[in-house]
Design a protein around this motif. Structure first.
Motif, PDB file in Angstrom:
ATOM      1  N   SER A   1      47.405  42.054  43.920  1.00 22.57           N
ATOM      2  CA  SER A   1      46.153  41.598  44.521  1.00 22.57           C
ATOM      3  C   SER A   1      44.962  42.360  43.939  1.00 22.57           C
ATOM      4  O   SER A   1      43.876  41.782  43.753  1.00 22.57           O
ATOM      5  N   THR A   2      45.151  43.638  43.653  1.00 24.39           N
ATOM      6  CA  THR A   2      44.072  44.421  43.039  1.00 24.39           C
ATOM      7  C   THR A   2      43.716  43.867  41.665  1.00 24.39           C
ATOM      8  O   THR A   2      42.545  43.849  41.281  1.00 24.39           O
ATOM      9  N   THR A   3      44.716  43.379  40.940  1.00 24.75           N
ATOM     10  CA  THR A   3      44.445  42.756  39.641  1.00 24.75           C
ATOM     11  C   THR A   3      43.556  41.530  39.808  1.00 24.75           C
ATOM     12  O   THR A   3      42.596  41.331  39.039  1.00 24.75           O
ATOM     13  N   LEU A   4      43.832  40.699  40.818  1.00 20.60           N
ATOM     14  CA  LEU A   4      42.964  39.554  41.091  1.00 20.60           C
ATOM     15  C   LEU A   4      41.558  40.018  41.462  1.00 20.60           C
ATOM     16  O   LEU A   4      40.563  39.418  41.030  1.00 20.60           O
ATOM     17  N   ASP A   5      41.473  41.095  42.260  1.00 19.01           N
ATOM     18  CA  ASP A   5      40.169  41.643  42.643  1.00 19.01           C
ATOM     19  C   ASP A   5      39.377  42.086  41.410  1.00 19.01           C
ATOM     20  O   ASP A   5      38.162  41.911  41.340  1.00 19.01           O
ATOM     21  N   LEU A   6      40.061  42.670  40.450  1.00 20.94           N
ATOM     22  CA  LEU A   6      39.398  43.129  39.226  1.00 20.94           C
ATOM     23  C   LEU A   6      38.906  41.957  38.385  1.00 20.94           C
ATOM     24  O   LEU A   6      37.829  42.008  37.783  1.00 20.94           O
ATOM     25  N   ILE A   7      39.678  40.886  38.353  1.00 19.66           N
ATOM     26  CA  ILE A   7      39.292  39.723  37.536  1.00 19.66           C
ATOM     27  C   ILE A   7      38.085  39.006  38.141  1.00 19.66           C
ATOM     28  O   ILE A   7      37.169  38.598  37.425  1.00 19.66           O
TER      29      ILE A   7
END
Length: 242
Positions: free
Chosen positions: A43-49
């Motif tokens: 989910s953090t990866t999605l937040d970064l994108i």
């Protein structure tokens, strides 16, 4: 050139590295599923994108543009849409009115609703058909089922010209029938949109994924087809608990 190119992406929260030197590319029209145990950084990866979280370092390029330092609204305007676990729709408005707000190019709900005309209803009709809500156009969104609410939010992202759509556990809480319908919607979306999906339902992943990336402790552990992932011993150890 890949539609999305992530290189050496990392983010630290205090002493914790939530995403660790992550690199991968996503092609236009691809359905990429992110898997991994809880706390893997999906989910953090999605937040970064999408820009909800700013990276500590690394690069995110979308359609050739470096976006890693852009604000969330700037990335949305470029064509990156994010759907969170909890649906975000206007529950007091009808399904059609929600889509009218999403298609409006001027800010504010009031402007969108006061200008809601036959021409706008004509624009939202194909969106409703695409997610199977054409018969629910005049239903108050708060009266939709959980699955229907999720589909409405997907339609709103399409209405906002999101070419890359990020989804966090879209089938959580859905019935078997709703999950199957969601898989159909995803496959149809991939004809014109790129999807990155965090999901735990492996039967759903088998149905929709073109490629899978497995994360563990913030880093990329493995990537490949569903068959390659299921045969990967490192994945079995980290994700399946073998």
């Amino acid at each position: 050139m890949s539609q999305l190119q992530i290189t050496d992406l990392h983010v630290d929260f205090g002493g914790l590295r939530a995403v660790d030197r992550l690199s991968f590319a996503v092609e236009k029209g691809e359905v990429l599923c992110l898997l991994g145990p809880n706390g893997a950084g999906k989910s953090t990866t999605l937040d970064l994108i999408c820009g909800k979280t700013q990276p500590t370092g690394g690069s995110i390029r979308f359609e050739g543009t470096e976006i890693s330092q852009m604000f969330e609204f700037q990335r949305a305007r470029l064509g990156i849409g994010r759907k969170f676990q909890v649906p975000s729709v206007y529950k007091e408005l009808t399904v059609a009115e929600n889509l009218s707000v999403a298609t409006s190019r001027k800010p504010g709900i009031w402007h969108a609703l006061t200008r809601f005309s036959h021409s706008q209803r004509g624009r939202v009709k194909p969106l409703l058909e695409r997610v199977g809500l054409e018969a629910r156009a005049d239903i108050i969104a708060g009266n939709l089922s959980h699955g229907e609410t999720q589909w409405l939010e997907i339609a709103m992202l399409i209405a906002q010209d999101s070419r890359l759509i990020l989804m966090d556990e879209p089938t959580a809480g859905m019935t078997i029938q709703e999950t199957a319908r969601t898989a159909e919607i995803f496959r149809s979306l991939s004809e014109s949109h790129t999807l990155i999906v965090v999901e735990h339902d492996m039967s759903f992943v088998r149905t929709v994924a073109d490629r899978i990336i497995v994360m563990n402790r913030g880093a990329l552990l493995a990537e490949g087809s569903i068959a390659e992932i299921e045969a990967n011993e490192d994945v079995k150890t980290a994700y399946l608990g073998h």
